[in-house]
Design an enzyme around this catalytic site. Structure first.
Site, PDB file in Angstrom:
ATOM      1  N   CYS A 136      -2.458 -14.849 -19.034  1.00  0.00           N
ATOM      2  CA  CYS A 136      -1.255 -14.344 -18.380  1.00  0.00           C
ATOM      3  C   CYS A 136      -1.640 -13.299 -17.339  1.00  0.00           C
ATOM      4  O   CYS A 136      -2.408 -12.380 -17.641  1.00  0.00           O
ATOM      5  CB  CYS A 136      -0.379 -13.732 -19.456  1.00  0.00           C
ATOM      6  SG  CYS A 136       0.927 -12.725 -18.827  1.00  0.00           S
TER       7      CYS A 136
ATOM      8  N   CYS B 184       1.869  -5.466 -19.158  1.00  0.00           N
ATOM      9  CA  CYS B 184       3.053  -5.587 -19.999  1.00  0.00           C
ATOM     10  C   CYS B 184       2.728  -5.122 -21.406  1.00  0.00           C
ATOM     11  O   CYS B 184       1.617  -5.300 -21.881  1.00  0.00           O
ATOM     12  CB  CYS B 184       3.503  -7.045 -19.953  1.00  0.00           C
ATOM     13  SG  CYS B 184       4.221  -7.721 -21.424  1.00  0.00           S
TER      14      CYS B 184
ATOM     15  N   CYS C 101       1.387  -7.872 -25.103  1.00  0.00           N
ATOM     16  CA  CYS C 101       0.125  -8.361 -25.659  1.00  0.00           C
ATOM     17  C   CYS C 101      -0.942  -7.278 -25.653  1.00  0.00           C
ATOM     18  O   CYS C 101      -1.289  -6.739 -24.608  1.00  0.00           O
ATOM     19  CB  CYS C 101      -0.389  -9.547 -24.852  1.00  0.00           C
ATOM     20  SG  CYS C 101       0.595 -11.029 -25.126  1.00  0.00           S
TER      21      CYS C 101
ATOM     22  N   CYS D  22       5.867 -16.326 -19.555  1.00  0.00           N
ATOM     23  CA  CYS D  22       5.179 -15.557 -20.596  1.00  0.00           C
ATOM     24  C   CYS D  22       4.475 -16.547 -21.504  1.00  0.00           C
ATOM     25  O   CYS D  22       5.094 -17.461 -22.032  1.00  0.00           O
ATOM     26  CB  CYS D  22       6.177 -14.710 -21.368  1.00  0.00           C
ATOM     27  SG  CYS D  22       5.475 -14.022 -22.871  1.00  0.00           S
TER      28      CYS D  22
ATOM     29  N   GLN E 263      12.494 -15.589 -38.306  1.00  0.00           N
ATOM     30  CA  GLN E 263      11.068 -15.430 -38.016  1.00  0.00           C
ATOM     31  C   GLN E 263      10.767 -15.991 -36.630  1.00  0.00           C
ATOM     32  O   GLN E 263      11.202 -17.088 -36.304  1.00  0.00           O
ATOM     33  CB  GLN E 263      10.219 -16.162 -39.062  1.00  0.00           C
ATOM     34  CG  GLN E 263      10.376 -15.628 -40.477  1.00  0.00           C
ATOM     35  CD  GLN E 263       9.725 -14.261 -40.678  1.00  0.00           C
ATOM     36  OE1 GLN E 263       8.967 -13.773 -39.839  1.00  0.00           O
ATOM     37  NE2 GLN E 263      10.046 -13.641 -41.795  1.00  0.00           N
TER      38      GLN E 263
ATOM     39  N   TYR F 161      16.394  -7.919 -48.421  1.00  0.00           N
ATOM     40  CA  TYR F 161      16.164  -8.071 -46.977  1.00  0.00           C
ATOM     41  C   TYR F 161      16.092  -9.579 -46.654  1.00  0.00           C
ATOM     42  O   TYR F 161      15.134 -10.048 -46.048  1.00  0.00           O
ATOM     43  CB  TYR F 161      14.872  -7.391 -46.524  1.00  0.00           C
ATOM     44  CG  TYR F 161      14.720  -5.961 -46.956  1.00  0.00           C
ATOM     45  CD1 TYR F 161      15.218  -4.929 -46.160  1.00  0.00           C
ATOM     46  CD2 TYR F 161      14.081  -5.625 -48.150  1.00  0.00           C
ATOM     47  CE1 TYR F 161      15.068  -3.606 -46.553  1.00  0.00           C
ATOM     48  CE2 TYR F 161      13.948  -4.309 -48.547  1.00  0.00           C
ATOM     49  CZ  TYR F 161      14.432  -3.307 -47.740  1.00  0.00           C
ATOM     50  OH  TYR F 161      14.281  -1.996 -48.127  1.00  0.00           O
TER      51      TYR F 161
ATOM     52  N   GLU G  51      21.304  -8.298 -47.955  1.00  0.00           N
ATOM     53  CA  GLU G  51      21.005  -8.108 -46.527  1.00  0.00           C
ATOM     54  C   GLU G  51      22.066  -7.194 -45.919  1.00  0.00           C
ATOM     55  O   GLU G  51      23.229  -7.253 -46.304  1.00  0.00           O
ATOM     56  CB  GLU G  51      20.998  -9.506 -45.870  1.00  0.00           C
ATOM     57  CG  GLU G  51      21.169  -9.564 -44.382  1.00  0.00           C
ATOM     58  CD  GLU G  51      20.025  -8.935 -43.594  1.00  0.00           C
ATOM     59  OE1 GLU G  51      18.858  -9.177 -43.920  1.00  0.00           O
ATOM     60  OE2 GLU G  51      20.339  -8.186 -42.647  1.00  0.00           O
TER      61      GLU G  51
ATOM     62  N   ASP H 271      11.049  -8.069 -48.201  1.00  0.00           N
ATOM     63  CA  ASP H 271      10.590  -8.373 -46.841  1.00  0.00           C
ATOM     64  C   ASP H 271      11.244  -7.393 -45.880  1.00  0.00           C
ATOM     65  O   ASP H 271      12.073  -7.770 -45.052  1.00  0.00           O
ATOM     66  CB  ASP H 271      10.957  -9.831 -46.508  1.00  0.00           C
ATOM     67  CG  ASP H 271      10.389 -10.288 -45.178  1.00  0.00           C
ATOM     68  OD1 ASP H 271       9.632  -9.520 -44.547  1.00  0.00           O
ATOM     69  OD2 ASP H 271      10.709 -11.414 -44.751  1.00  0.00           O
TER      70      ASP H 271
ATOM     71  N   CYS I  25       5.516  -6.681 -42.364  1.00  0.00           N
ATOM     72  CA  CYS I  25       5.071  -6.871 -40.987  1.00  0.00           C
ATOM     73  C   CYS I  25       4.413  -5.592 -40.467  1.00  0.00           C
ATOM     74  O   CYS I  25       4.112  -5.485 -39.289  1.00  0.00           O
ATOM     75  CB  CYS I  25       6.232  -7.292 -40.090  1.00  0.00           C
ATOM     76  SG  CYS I  25       7.586  -6.134 -40.133  1.00  0.00           S
TER      77      CYS I  25
HETATM   78  N1  SAH Z   1      13.354 -12.430 -45.250  1.00  0.00           N
HETATM   79  C1  SAH Z   1      14.039 -12.772 -44.038  1.00  0.00           C
HETATM   80  C2  SAH Z   1      14.333 -11.565 -43.132  1.00  0.00           C
HETATM   81  C3  SAH Z   1      13.243 -10.562 -42.987  1.00  0.00           C
HETATM   82  S1  SAH Z   1      13.449  -9.379 -41.683  1.00  0.00           S
HETATM   83  C4  SAH Z   1      13.261 -13.835 -43.281  1.00  0.00           C
HETATM   84  O1  SAH Z   1      12.106 -14.086 -43.603  1.00  0.00           O
HETATM   85  O2  SAH Z   1      13.822 -14.414 -42.358  1.00  0.00           O
HETATM   86  C5  SAH Z   1      14.149  -8.013 -42.478  1.00  0.00           C
HETATM   87  C6  SAH Z   1      15.631  -8.125 -42.735  1.00  0.00           C
HETATM   88  O3  SAH Z   1      16.041  -6.924 -43.372  1.00  0.00           O
HETATM   89  C7  SAH Z   1      16.497  -8.264 -41.494  1.00  0.00           C
HETATM   90  O4  SAH Z   1      17.352  -9.359 -41.665  1.00  0.00           O
HETATM   91  C8  SAH Z   1      17.304  -6.950 -41.456  1.00  0.00           C
HETATM   92  O5  SAH Z   1      18.606  -7.114 -40.967  1.00  0.00           O
HETATM   93  C9  SAH Z   1      17.337  -6.568 -42.916  1.00  0.00           C
HETATM   94  N2  SAH Z   1      17.504  -5.142 -43.215  1.00  0.00           N
HETATM   95  C10 SAH Z   1      17.083  -4.083 -42.473  1.00  0.00           C
HETATM   96  N3  SAH Z   1      17.389  -2.931 -43.111  1.00  0.00           N
HETATM   97  C11 SAH Z   1      18.008  -3.262 -44.271  1.00  0.00           C
HETATM   98  C12 SAH Z   1      18.565  -2.527 -45.335  1.00  0.00           C
HETATM   99  N4  SAH Z   1      18.532  -1.176 -45.346  1.00  0.00           N
HETATM  100  N5  SAH Z   1      19.119  -3.179 -46.365  1.00  0.00           N
HETATM  101  C13 SAH Z   1      19.160  -4.533 -46.385  1.00  0.00           C
HETATM  102  N6  SAH Z   1      18.660  -5.296 -45.384  1.00  0.00           N
HETATM  103  C14 SAH Z   1      18.086  -4.676 -44.342  1.00  0.00           C
END
Ligand code: SAH
Length: 436
Positions: free
Chosen positions: A70, A76, A79, A151, A267, A296, A317, A362, A389
């Site tokens: 790129c 930018c 990356c 990109c 994702q 989450y 969530e 997550d 992550c």
């Molecule tokens: N496990 C899912 C999403 C992971 S990303 C997947 O793999 O697709 C993290 C998620 O946590 C997001 O959807 C975000 O909106 C949510 N999140 C962020 N803060 C939070 C909180 N305090 N309580 C509950 N969910 C939350």
């Protein structure tokens, strides 16, 4: 010392992806310098025992240095490893993980990073800031916009749609109304959503934009105006108006269908998501006697994938639109052992923890709060699957758990080629029951 040019050799790389050089007790962090490289470095900033530099003249090049695909790679902020051979990027990410966990006194084995078969054009979502007639990405640590045509991380279709949208908006002279363009491209279905983040719902010419772009790209199934009146760092506003198609798109993944709204998380790497979720399934060892809590849960992707193998799954969530998607996703896939709740994981989670065997976590980059960790430990949950992550917050949180849980190896998955970021999965198994 500032503006001096010094001969330095790079010996390591930081978690942020900068080269580390040492000279006479001084540590110099150098942008885009790889271990074993040597050269003349211009010092651009100096603090007490450390300095920052940029390469002035590279004398010894790493065999892993490549020509970036790129043209704006080093300008930018997207990356960090655009100039690094892909196989070596994975090695660097493993090194970063090893030092992160070691620095937090965690003696854990880091497995090899699971590679992407194709590290290019992997992203299925792009958010492009618009300001002062410019459309692009932010420079690192700044609000300057770096313009781009294509990109290398985005899907090819998103790149094309972006260029068309930009041209239409500039031709109509309405770019002042826009803050961000968002394009989501569902790779399994080829459906596209466009999110237009605007300062005002009333924009003359917007019907023309919709007509032109949807005539040209039949893949577009949804266009949403999102109103963002305030000037701050949050991208999306509260109010939305669907001006074309549905307020969601559908993707096919994991043998299932998923509705995705503009505000819902999904994702960003379709191919690696499959590897990530298979790893979760494999490590979690779910069977028909097991009840799972997916904290989450987003639009319920992990929950619904595990529901096929588990007795029951409960998802929690915080984003309302994501929970609406998750409930619809259970329904359109005829899954009736998955239940979803709109709640904040920082609230008291004990009511969800009472009757489950496995918890999947997550969280976003900031990780877990201490109260949730204490509730998990006190509830005596036998198995926790932690998907992260951000290695720094993962290491911090694992330190709280480690007296009560045995922690497995760290299993990294490369969800974000060309960046310093890496996803990790680890399994925690209960040792003792309570905090005291
Ligand atoms: N496990 C899912 C999403 C992971 S990303 C997947 O793999 O697709 C993290 C998620 O946590 C997001 O959807 C975000 O909106 C949510 N999140 C962020 N803060 C939070 C909180 N305090 N309580 C509950 N969910 C939350």
């Amino acid at each position: 010392m500032k503006n001096d040019i010094v001969d330095l050799k790079c010996i390591d790389i930081t978690n942020e992806g900068q080269g580390v050089c040492k000279k006479d007790g001084l540590v110099v962090f150098v942008k885009e310098m790889l271990p074993d490289e040597e050269g003349q470095i211009k010092i651009i900033k100096e603090k007490k025992n450390l300095a920052y530099g940029i390469i002035d003249n590279l004398k010894v090049k790493s065999k892993y240095r490549i020509m970036p695909k790129c043209p704006i790679s080093s300008k930018c902020g997207g990356c960090d490893f655009g100039y690094v051979d892909y196989g070596y990027q994975l090695q660097l990410k493993k090194n970063i993980l090893e030092s992160t966990f070691k620095n937090m006194n965690l003696d854990l084995k880091i497995k090899d990073v699971i590679a992407a078969d194709n590290p290019n054009n992997y992203r299925n979502k792009v958010q492009i800031p618009v300001n002062n007639h410019l459309f692009g990405f932010y420079r690192n640590y700044s609000n300057d916009i770096v313009e781009f045509d294509e990109c290398n991380c985005q899907s090819e279709l998103s790149n094309k749609i972006f260029n068309t949208l930009k041209k239409i908006i500039l031709d109509l002279k309405i770019d002042d109304y826009f803050r961000h363009l968002i394009i989501k491209h569902a790779k399994g279905s080829n459906e596209v959503m466009i999110g237009l983040v605007v300062k005002d719902f009333n924009i003359s010419g917007i019907e023309e934009l919709v007509k032109e772009v949807t005539n040209r790209y039949r893949e577009i199934k949804s266009i949403i105006l999102n109103l963002k009146e305030r000037d701050d760092n949050v991208i999306l506003g509260e109010k939305e108006k669907t001006i074309f198609g549905n307020n969601y798109i559908v993707d096919y993944a994991l043998g299932l269908k998923f509705r995705i709204s503009l505000k819902s998380f999904y994702q960003i790497n379709y191919e690696q998501m499959h590897k990530l979720y298979d790893l979760i399934l494999d490590l979690a060892k779910i069977d028909k006697d097991i009840k799972v809590l997916d904290l989450y849960c987003g639009i319920g992707t992990i929950s619904l994938y595990l529901a096929k193998y588990a007795k029951e799954v409960f998802g929690v969530e915080i984003v309302k639109e994501a929970i609406i998607n998750a409930k619809a996703n259970a329904e359109i896939n005829n899954i009736n052992n998955a239940y979803f709740y709109l709640d904040d994981a920082n609230n008291d989670m004990n009511k969800y923890l009472k009757d489950v065997d496995v918890v999947v976590l997550d969280p976003p980059r900031k990780g877990l709060n201490k109260q949730l960790i204490d509730s998990l430990i006190n509830s005596g949950i036998k198995k926790i699957v932690y998907v992260s992550c951000n290695p720094a917050t993962l290491a911090r949180d694992l330190n709280y758990f480690k007296d009560y849980y045995d922690i497995s190896d760290i299993n990294p998955v490369d969800m974000f080629p060309y960046t310093k970021h890496v996803e990790c999965v680890t399994i925690l198994k209960l040792k003792r029951k309570t905090i005291n």
